[in-house]
Design a protein around this motif. Structure first.
Motif, PDB file in Angstrom:
ATOM      1  N   LEU A  67       3.849  -2.615  16.551  1.00  0.00           N
ATOM      2  CA  LEU A  67       4.248  -3.587  15.530  1.00  0.00           C
ATOM      3  C   LEU A  67       3.232  -3.643  14.392  1.00  0.00           C
ATOM      4  O   LEU A  67       3.608  -3.831  13.232  1.00  0.00           O
ATOM      5  CB  LEU A  67       4.427  -4.976  16.147  1.00  0.00           C
ATOM      6  N   GLU A  68       1.959  -3.483  14.704  1.00  0.00           N
ATOM      7  CA  GLU A  68       0.932  -3.469  13.663  1.00  0.00           C
ATOM      8  C   GLU A  68       1.134  -2.274  12.731  1.00  0.00           C
ATOM      9  O   GLU A  68       0.997  -2.394  11.516  1.00  0.00           O
ATOM     10  CB  GLU A  68      -0.469  -3.434  14.278  1.00  0.00           C
ATOM     11  N   PHE A  69       1.461  -1.118  13.299  1.00  0.00           N
ATOM     12  CA  PHE A  69       1.752   0.054  12.469  1.00  0.00           C
ATOM     13  C   PHE A  69       2.967  -0.210  11.575  1.00  0.00           C
ATOM     14  O   PHE A  69       2.971   0.155  10.398  1.00  0.00           O
ATOM     15  CB  PHE A  69       2.027   1.290  13.336  1.00  0.00           C
ATOM     16  N   GLN A  70       3.998  -0.831  12.136  1.00  0.00           N
ATOM     17  CA  GLN A  70       5.204  -1.103  11.363  1.00  0.00           C
ATOM     18  C   GLN A  70       4.898  -2.073  10.214  1.00  0.00           C
ATOM     19  O   GLN A  70       5.393  -1.892   9.101  1.00  0.00           O
ATOM     20  CB  GLN A  70       6.309  -1.665  12.261  1.00  0.00           C
ATOM     21  N   LEU A  71       4.090  -3.079  10.485  1.00  0.00           N
ATOM     22  CA  LEU A  71       3.700  -4.018   9.433  1.00  0.00           C
ATOM     23  C   LEU A  71       2.880  -3.306   8.358  1.00  0.00           C
ATOM     24  O   LEU A  71       3.073  -3.538   7.154  1.00  0.00           O
ATOM     25  CB  LEU A  71       2.918  -5.193  10.016  1.00  0.00           C
ATOM     26  N   ALA A  72       2.001  -2.412   8.782  1.00  0.00           N
ATOM     27  CA  ALA A  72       1.205  -1.651   7.809  1.00  0.00           C
ATOM     28  C   ALA A  72       2.110  -0.811   6.909  1.00  0.00           C
ATOM     29  O   ALA A  72       1.869  -0.718   5.692  1.00  0.00           O
ATOM     30  CB  ALA A  72       0.205  -0.750   8.540  1.00  0.00           C
ATOM     31  N   SER A  73       3.153  -0.232   7.479  1.00  0.00           N
ATOM     32  CA  SER A  73       4.065   0.574   6.643  1.00  0.00           C
ATOM     33  C   SER A  73       4.802  -0.308   5.640  1.00  0.00           C
ATOM     34  O   SER A  73       5.037   0.101   4.504  1.00  0.00           O
ATOM     35  CB  SER A  73       5.049   1.356   7.509  1.00  0.00           C
ATOM     36  N   ASP A  74       5.152  -1.528   6.048  1.00  0.00           N
ATOM     37  CA  ASP A  74       5.811  -2.448   5.119  1.00  0.00           C
ATOM     38  C   ASP A  74       4.878  -2.832   3.972  1.00  0.00           C
ATOM     39  O   ASP A  74       5.304  -2.938   2.820  1.00  0.00           O
ATOM     40  CB  ASP A  74       6.279  -3.715   5.848  1.00  0.00           C
ATOM     41  N   ILE A  75       3.620  -3.030   4.284  1.00  0.00           N
ATOM     42  CA  ILE A  75       2.644  -3.374   3.252  1.00  0.00           C
ATOM     43  C   ILE A  75       2.464  -2.186   2.295  1.00  0.00           C
ATOM     44  O   ILE A  75       2.447  -2.355   1.075  1.00  0.00           O
ATOM     45  CB  ILE A  75       1.303  -3.802   3.877  1.00  0.00           C
ATOM     46  N   LEU A  76       2.371  -0.989   2.850  1.00  0.00           N
ATOM     47  CA  LEU A  76       2.258   0.210   2.003  1.00  0.00           C
ATOM     48  C   LEU A  76       3.468   0.357   1.087  1.00  0.00           C
ATOM     49  O   LEU A  76       3.331   0.762  -0.071  1.00  0.00           O
ATOM     50  CB  LEU A  76       2.161   1.465   2.873  1.00  0.00           C
ATOM     51  N   ARG A  77       4.634   0.045   1.604  1.00  0.00           N
ATOM     52  CA  ARG A  77       5.877   0.202   0.838  1.00  0.00           C
ATOM     53  C   ARG A  77       5.841  -0.617  -0.452  1.00  0.00           C
ATOM     54  O   ARG A  77       6.418  -0.232  -1.457  1.00  0.00           O
ATOM     55  CB  ARG A  77       7.067  -0.214   1.699  1.00  0.00           C
ATOM     56  N   THR A  78       5.153  -1.739  -0.429  1.00  0.00           N
ATOM     57  CA  THR A  78       5.111  -2.593  -1.614  1.00  0.00           C
ATOM     58  C   THR A  78       3.853  -2.360  -2.455  1.00  0.00           C
ATOM     59  O   THR A  78       3.569  -3.125  -3.357  1.00  0.00           O
ATOM     60  CB  THR A  78       5.177  -4.082  -1.217  1.00  0.00           C
ATOM     61  N   ALA A  79       3.121  -1.285  -2.176  1.00  0.00           N
ATOM     62  CA  ALA A  79       1.854  -1.035  -2.877  1.00  0.00           C
ATOM     63  C   ALA A  79       2.044  -0.570  -4.311  1.00  0.00           C
ATOM     64  O   ALA A  79       1.176  -0.770  -5.143  1.00  0.00           O
ATOM     65  CB  ALA A  79       1.027  -0.012  -2.101  1.00  0.00           C
ATOM     66  N   VAL A  80       3.167   0.069  -4.607  1.00  0.00           N
ATOM     67  CA  VAL A  80       3.379   0.624  -5.942  1.00  0.00           C
ATOM     68  C   VAL A  80       4.419  -0.207  -6.684  1.00  0.00           C
ATOM     69  O   VAL A  80       5.590  -0.199  -6.331  1.00  0.00           O
ATOM     70  CB  VAL A  80       3.846   2.101  -5.866  1.00  0.00           C
ATOM     71  N   ALA A  81       3.980  -0.936  -7.678  1.00  0.00           N
ATOM     72  CA  ALA A  81       4.852  -1.713  -8.571  1.00  0.00           C
ATOM     73  C   ALA A  81       5.966  -2.447  -7.827  1.00  0.00           C
ATOM     74  O   ALA A  81       7.149  -2.188  -8.051  1.00  0.00           O
ATOM     75  CB  ALA A  81       5.444  -0.812  -9.643  1.00  0.00           C
ATOM     76  N   PRO A  82       5.602  -3.379  -6.965  1.00  0.00           N
ATOM     77  CA  PRO A  82       6.637  -4.095  -6.205  1.00  0.00           C
ATOM     78  C   PRO A  82       7.429  -5.065  -7.083  1.00  0.00           C
ATOM     79  O   PRO A  82       6.891  -5.651  -8.024  1.00  0.00           O
ATOM     80  CB  PRO A  82       5.839  -4.853  -5.155  1.00  0.00           C
ATOM     81  N   THR A  83       8.686  -5.212  -6.759  1.00  0.00           N
ATOM     82  CA  THR A  83       9.512  -6.212  -7.425  1.00  0.00           C
ATOM     83  C   THR A  83       9.386  -7.518  -6.650  1.00  0.00           C
ATOM     84  O   THR A  83       8.892  -7.542  -5.517  1.00  0.00           O
ATOM     85  CB  THR A  83      10.990  -5.777  -7.438  1.00  0.00           C
ATOM     86  N   LEU A  84       9.853  -8.601  -7.252  1.00  0.00           N
ATOM     87  CA  LEU A  84       9.820  -9.883  -6.552  1.00  0.00           C
ATOM     88  C   LEU A  84      10.670  -9.838  -5.282  1.00  0.00           C
ATOM     89  O   LEU A  84      10.297 -10.424  -4.265  1.00  0.00           O
ATOM     90  CB  LEU A  84      10.299 -11.002  -7.480  1.00  0.00           C
TER      91      LEU A  84
END
Length: 127
Positions: A67-84
């Protein structure tokens, strides 16, 4: 074409997200396979419910790590110009996964206490 343009960074981060997601899935899958094999082995050999505490404890650790890995991937996903919307989705997913981790950690602690008390009973009975 610039090397560090937003599209190149986004492509690189997308690849990282997939790797981290895959790592989390592999951790969870391997943990489940190992736990199942141990469950069957212990079930055939001992047939006592107390024997499964260690299996549950190890599986819980692997699930928490996955689950920690999955959360890390979600955080990475929003690293580049995230929308609201992406930030809101991350917040919702992070809240759900954090809650899952909290309850899983609580159950792991309970399993550890049960294991420690069983070990204490076993060692005091042998003396």
């Amino acid at each position: 074409m610039e090397f560090l343009d937003e599209e190149s960074i986004s492509t690189f981060v997308d690849a990282l997200v997939r790797l981290v997601e895959m790592a989390g899935a592999v951790v969870i899958f391997v943990g489940c396979v190992v736990a199942f094999a141990r469950f069957v082995w212990i079930g055939v050999r001992e047939r006592r419910a107390e024997s499964f505490v260690r299996v549950r404890l190890d599986l819980g650790r692997m699930l928490a790590l996955g689950l920690e890995f999955q959360l890390a991937s979600d955080i990475l996903r929003t690293a580049v110009a995230p929308t609201l919307q992406e930030i809101a989705e991350l917040a919702a997913v992070a809240a759900i996964r954090t809650a899952l981790n909290f309850f899983l950690a609580r159950e792991i602690q309970q399993e550890r206490r049960e294991l420690a008390s069983a070990d204490a009973r076993g060692s005091s009975g042998a003396a």
